[in-house]
Scaffold this active site. Structure first.
Site, PDB file in Angstrom:
ATOM      1  N   HIS A  85       0.826  -1.212   0.000  1.00  0.00           N
ATOM      2  CA  HIS A  85       0.000   0.000   0.000  1.00  0.00           C
ATOM      3  C   HIS A  85       0.854   1.251   0.000  1.00  0.00           C
ATOM      4  O   HIS A  85       0.581   2.215  -0.686  1.00  0.00           O
ATOM      5  CB  HIS A  85      -0.892   0.009   1.247  1.00  0.00           C
ATOM      6  CG  HIS A  85      -2.133  -0.796   1.049  1.00  0.00           C
ATOM      7  ND1 HIS A  85      -2.833  -1.337   2.087  1.00  0.00           N
ATOM      8  CD2 HIS A  85      -2.780  -1.141  -0.067  1.00  0.00           C
ATOM      9  CE1 HIS A  85      -3.884  -1.986   1.617  1.00  0.00           C
ATOM     10  NE2 HIS A  85      -3.860  -1.886   0.313  1.00  0.00           N
TER      11      HIS A  85
ATOM     12  N   ARG B 228      -5.226  -1.278 -16.094  1.00  0.00           N
ATOM     13  CA  ARG B 228      -4.980  -2.511 -15.333  1.00  0.00           C
ATOM     14  C   ARG B 228      -6.102  -2.679 -14.309  1.00  0.00           C
ATOM     15  O   ARG B 228      -6.052  -2.099 -13.225  1.00  0.00           O
ATOM     16  CB  ARG B 228      -3.633  -2.418 -14.607  1.00  0.00           C
ATOM     17  CG  ARG B 228      -2.405  -2.429 -15.514  1.00  0.00           C
ATOM     18  CD  ARG B 228      -1.148  -2.323 -14.660  1.00  0.00           C
ATOM     19  NE  ARG B 228       0.052  -2.753 -15.347  1.00  0.00           N
ATOM     20  CZ  ARG B 228       1.009  -1.915 -15.780  1.00  0.00           C
ATOM     21  NH1 ARG B 228       0.891  -0.629 -15.617  1.00  0.00           N
ATOM     22  NH2 ARG B 228       2.073  -2.398 -16.380  1.00  0.00           N
TER      23      ARG B 228
ATOM     24  N   ARG C 235      -7.969  -4.022 -19.685  1.00  0.00           N
ATOM     25  CA  ARG C 235      -7.375  -5.357 -19.638  1.00  0.00           C
ATOM     26  C   ARG C 235      -8.129  -6.135 -18.568  1.00  0.00           C
ATOM     27  O   ARG C 235      -8.308  -5.631 -17.451  1.00  0.00           O
ATOM     28  CB  ARG C 235      -5.890  -5.269 -19.284  1.00  0.00           C
ATOM     29  CG  ARG C 235      -5.252  -6.652 -19.218  1.00  0.00           C
ATOM     30  CD  ARG C 235      -3.766  -6.573 -19.035  1.00  0.00           C
ATOM     31  NE  ARG C 235      -3.421  -6.185 -17.678  1.00  0.00           N
ATOM     32  CZ  ARG C 235      -2.164  -6.014 -17.281  1.00  0.00           C
ATOM     33  NH1 ARG C 235      -1.173  -6.136 -18.135  1.00  0.00           N
ATOM     34  NH2 ARG C 235      -1.903  -5.683 -16.041  1.00  0.00           N
TER      35      ARG C 235
ATOM     36  N   GLU D  99       2.620 -11.232 -24.374  1.00  0.00           N
ATOM     37  CA  GLU D  99       3.656 -11.205 -23.331  1.00  0.00           C
ATOM     38  C   GLU D  99       4.205 -12.591 -23.028  1.00  0.00           C
ATOM     39  O   GLU D  99       5.051 -12.740 -22.165  1.00  0.00           O
ATOM     40  CB  GLU D  99       3.140 -10.505 -22.070  1.00  0.00           C
ATOM     41  CG  GLU D  99       1.782 -10.938 -21.594  1.00  0.00           C
ATOM     42  CD  GLU D  99       1.239 -10.086 -20.449  1.00  0.00           C
ATOM     43  OE1 GLU D  99       1.974  -9.266 -19.892  1.00  0.00           O
ATOM     44  OE2 GLU D  99       0.064 -10.275 -20.112  1.00  0.00           O
TER      45      GLU D  99
ATOM     46  N   ASP E  31       6.657  -8.618 -19.159  1.00  0.00           N
ATOM     47  CA  ASP E  31       6.600 -10.080 -19.058  1.00  0.00           C
ATOM     48  C   ASP E  31       7.265 -10.746 -20.251  1.00  0.00           C
ATOM     49  O   ASP E  31       7.963 -11.754 -20.085  1.00  0.00           O
ATOM     50  CB  ASP E  31       5.141 -10.538 -18.933  1.00  0.00           C
ATOM     51  CG  ASP E  31       4.668 -10.468 -17.497  1.00  0.00           C
ATOM     52  OD1 ASP E  31       5.449 -10.860 -16.605  1.00  0.00           O
ATOM     53  OD2 ASP E  31       3.548  -9.985 -17.244  1.00  0.00           O
TER      54      ASP E  31
ATOM     55  N   CYS F 298       2.836  -1.630 -24.432  1.00  0.00           N
ATOM     56  CA  CYS F 298       2.396  -1.040 -23.163  1.00  0.00           C
ATOM     57  C   CYS F 298       3.297  -1.417 -21.990  1.00  0.00           C
ATOM     58  O   CYS F 298       3.015  -1.061 -20.851  1.00  0.00           O
ATOM     59  CB  CYS F 298       0.944  -1.401 -22.872  1.00  0.00           C
ATOM     60  SG  CYS F 298       0.706  -3.159 -22.648  1.00  0.00           S
TER      61      CYS F 298
HETATM   62  C1  PEP Z   1       3.781  -6.192 -19.175  1.00  0.00           C
HETATM   63  O1  PEP Z   1       3.960  -7.350 -18.789  1.00  0.00           O
HETATM   64  O2  PEP Z   1       4.606  -5.572 -19.891  1.00  0.00           O
HETATM   65  C2  PEP Z   1       2.557  -5.461 -18.798  1.00  0.00           C
HETATM   66  C3  PEP Z   1       2.254  -4.299 -19.307  1.00  0.00           C
HETATM   67  O3  PEP Z   1       1.785  -6.038 -17.855  1.00  0.00           O
HETATM   68  P1  PEP Z   1       2.096  -5.952 -16.289  1.00  0.00           P
HETATM   69  O4  PEP Z   1       3.292  -5.080 -16.082  1.00  0.00           O
HETATM   70  O5  PEP Z   1       0.869  -5.409 -15.662  1.00  0.00           O
HETATM   71  O6  PEP Z   1       2.348  -7.399 -15.965  1.00  0.00           O
HETATM   72 MG    MG Z   2       2.313  -8.483 -17.914  1.00  0.00          MG
END
Ligand code: PEP
Ligand code: MG
Length: 764
Positions: free
Chosen positions: A382, A489, A525, A624, A648, A695
């Site tokens: 948090h 997200r 998402r 990803e 990822d 992204c």
């Molecule tokens: C990513 O994996 O690049 C992504 C945008 O998702 P997250 O960072 O939320 O896993």
């Molecule tokens: Mg990701």
């Protein structure tokens, strides 16, 4: 094994336990005794009151060695002589496990080791041993043994644990005395002349300078046993009330100061913890069994610590910091003052803490808070979420930070590098100020660039979008002039709830988002939970590799109602508007089809109910997981868009944990290998005329974004803070020249193109 699980044989009557505690209290009150004498007397009383044949205290010494320090019943000559490693013997096992243990026959335990010098060969029956715990560290153990076979009851274990708290304080005093005696002989941290640079994990970037304030989390509990439980109960009730009033005031204050809704949610969740009946009942029980209210709070915290530290669930472990914060507040109220420190006159505070609760951060923030340094702390806590949205640099996991920095030390913080320079030299300061001036200039220039369009020198318009998760992130849409939200997200608002939000709650939330984007595109998402994103109310599996485990769309497809309810809320919120839906962590084309089919079912259902449905639904997927790169010919004809999650994708491509600092430097997103993978995806997307964006964090770093432009990516999505710098970079680049340059570096057999790109950006 916990005390509760043990079968009860001989219950310790309340009167006996009160007598025991009273006698221990008398020893503690007697000023004439040394620490060693007190330990001897306490072991003697325990032996008599708990009807054992030997009672001993072991203390942890350097090198992870446990040393017999006091005993009644074993040979006194063994004191200081009998030594065993942590994990060795029954005592070592208890210290290693940090859990109490009761056995009917010590000799039958697989870890049992006989120490003949103690005379233990005659005392091989029942045993009850408890660790001496301080701040989740075991400082030693307290043990009672019997010659015959018998199992000490849970009440005996409970009494031992109570006395162990007193002994822990004595041991701390003893160790302090010893280290004072040794001072001057041993090497201390501070002997190193000049500055000291401490390294941690960056949680939020930024340069800051200021004066250290060590966050006093530990409050001393001088008296363990209370005279009158009723009186203690009353003190407890009054202090709980006062603490809750204070928290209420803090919330009012933050509301007055227009703290965004999601930050208020964090505080509200914290307030709910303060009223948690489980926690309060634990304290009440301890008061009823004879503790002072302060000691009862400490005991309840110790119990929670043991339970939560043992949890594999990251979220649960992070909640421990909320309880630490609450316990500290409550004890301060019990001792007559809610205020923690007088910070009024301090300028530029760098808070240094083992951990920090969200309310504490907000309190410091009402003063001149510049940065936060934590011994614990991870991205999802948090306090980290709050610090990021308040734009306060924060570094986590700096080993022993609270002992390596002293209050009033001057500190220079570099949030991006994850470093804190303690007592900087003139040279350090000069270098820091130069960097700060440069950084301030860049921030200033980037802010100015926000008003401009992201058009390259050769006239190509690049689309810049925002990554968002907090509702307040969307306020940045107008400020930055971004084209839309490229990644919302949805798991972030879920993380701030106490239970799964229902369809109505989600519909409201998503409708609010539509209102805020004012017609700009918004890409949702679906829930990306699991891995490092933990929901408090969602039962996690105990997985060895959660990042490769049951997460994201895998959960959504295995628990279709969860996904369908989320999609239902999105459909309802998007009524008459466009709905952009994107699925996370898709590894097989079949998963994409399955997810799409679920959405279609929901659309039919809504239509059947006569509800207004979205004008159009656009289906996309995150790219990803590398496996999908080899299925683009099968995927892209059915996808309306894709977005590359480089965070990822990179970790799975190079088999490198994205959160692991030890390997962070080994591989680079700008390696020819990774750029070549991105080029393959771009080429395939062109071939299938499928819109593709990036992204992942890579898009928000100007040099990496430069490479992405050169590979043909013209749609990027990033945190609001990165938009200004990206616009500046875009406006300085000739895309054609850049594309040609990229073609020359990808075939190179170098580990990274970073230096080549830096040189390019300087020359062009
Ligand atoms: C990513 O994996 O690049 C992504 C945008 O998702 P997250 O960072 O939320 O896993
Ligand atoms: Mg990701």
């Amino acid at each position: 094994m916990t005390a509760k699980k043990l079968k009860m044989k001989r219950k310790l009557p309340r009167s006996e336990s009160v007598t025991l505690l009273r006698r221990v209290r008398e020893i503690m009150a007697g000023e004439a005794f040394s620490v060693q004498e007190r330990l001897d007397k306490i072991t003697y009383i325990l032996l008599k009151e708990l009807k054992g044949d030997a009672c001993s205290v072991y203390i942890l010494r350097p090198g992870n060695i446990l040393e017999l320090t006091a005993t009644n019943g074993l040979n006194k000559e063994a004191i200081g002589v009998t030594r065993l490693h942590v994990g060795e013997g029954v005592v070592g096992h208890v210290v290693a496990q940090k859990e109490p243990l009761s056995l009917s026959c010590i000799a039958k335990h697989p870890k049992f080791i006989l120490h003949p010098e103690t005379g233990e060969q005659h005392i091989q029956g029942g045993v009850a041993t408890v660790p001496l715990m301080r701040d989740n560290e075991a400082l030693g153990a307290l043990s009672i043994q019997a010659t015959r076979r018998r199992r000490f009851s849970p009440d005996v274990l409970d009494a031992l644990e109570t006395v162990a708290m007193v002994i822990t304080d004595l041991v701390t005093v003893l160790l302090n005395e010893e280290s004072q005696g040794n001072r001057g002989q041993g090497k201390s941290e501070r002997e190193i002349p000049g500055s000291k640079i401490l390294q941690g994990i960056p949680i939020h970037i930024g340069l800051a300078e200021g004066t250290a304030v060590i966050h006093a989390q530990k409050v001393d509990v001088p008296l363990m046993m209370g005279e009158d439980p009723l009186k203690e109960q009353k003190r407890l009730d009054q202090s709980l009330l006062a603490m809750n009033n204070d928290l209420e005031k803090l919330l009012d204050e933050t509301q007055k100061n227009d703290l965004p809704q999601d930050q208020q949610n964090i505080l509200e969740t914290f307030q709910l913890f303060a009223k948690d009946q489980g926690w309060i009942n634990k304290i009440r029980q301890a008061v009823t069994s004879g503790y002072t209210a302060e000691a009862a709070v400490q005991k309840a915290l110790n119990d929670i610590r043991t339970r939560l530290y043992a949890s594999n669930d990251l979220y649960m472990r992070e909640r421990l910091w909320d309880f630490e914060d609450l316990a500290c507040r409550l004890i301060q109220h019990l001792q007559g003052g809610g205020e923690q420190k007088d910070l009024k006159d301090l300028k530029g505070i760098i808070v240094v803490a083992k951990s920090l609760g969200p309310a504490e951060l907000l309190e410091y923030q009402q003063h001149d808070l510049r940065a936060v340094l934590l011994e614990e702390g991870v991205q999802t806590a948090h306090v980290a979420i709050l610090a990021r949205s308040l734009d306060i640099p924060i570094i986590g996991r700096i080993p022993d930070v609270t002992t390596r920095i002293m209050t009033h030390d001057k500190i220079l913080v570099d949030g991006k590098a994850g470093t804190a320079t303690v007592q900087p030299s003139g040279l350090d300061e000069q270098e820091f100020y130069e960097r700060k001036i440069k950084q301030d200039r860049v921030i200033e220039a980037s802010n100015q660039a926000l008003e401009l369009s992201p058009i390259t020198v050769d006239g190509v318009r690049i689309s810049l979008n925002l990554n968002a998760g907090l509702i307040t992130d969307l306020d940045q849409l107008q400020k930055t002039g971004a084209d839309g939200v490229g990644l919302y997200r949805t798991e972030i608002p879920f993380m701030m709830q106490k239970e799964f939000p229902d369809v109505a709650y989600q519909t409201n939330l998503y409708s609010d988002l539509y209102d805020r984007v004012q017609g700009k595109p918004l890409v949702f998402r679906t829930l990306d939970i699991g891995g490092d994103k933990v929901l408090p109310y969602f039962n996690r599996l105990n997985e060895d590799n959660p990042m490769l485990g049951w997460r994201s769309i895998r959960i959504g497809l295995d628990r279709p109602m969860l996904l369908r309810k989320q999609v239902r809320a999105m459909i309802r919120a998007a009524k008459g508007d466009q709905l952009h839906l994107m699925f996370p962590m898709v590894s097989e084309v079949a998963e994409f089809f399955e997810a799409k089919a679920l959405v279609k079912k929901e659309l039919d259902r809504e239509e059947g109910l006569g509800h207004l449905t979205p004008l159009e639904v656009k289906y996309g997927t995150m790219l990803e997981v590398p496996s999908l790169v080899w299925r683009l010919d099968q995927l892209l004809p059915h996808a309306d868009f894709i977005s590359i999650g480089t965070n990822d994708l990179f970790q799975f491509f190079f088999a490198v944990d994205r959160g692991n600092p030890y390997v962070a430097e080994h591989f680079d997103t700008l390696s020819p290998a990774f750029l070549s993978l991105l080029k393959t995806i771009r080429d395939k997307a062109n071939q299938h005329h499928c819109p593709v964006s990036i992204c992942g964090e890579m898009a928000s770093r100007p040099l990496e974004a430069l490479a992405l432009l050169g590979l043909g990516y013209h749609t990027l999505s990033m945190g609001a803070m990165a938009v200004g710098a990206s616009k500046r970079m875009i406006r300085s680049v000739n895309l054609k020249v850049l594309e040609d340059f990229l073609k020359t570096v990808i075939p190179l057999t170098i580990k990274t193109t970073r230096n080549a790109l830096i040189a390019f950006s300087k020359d062009n």
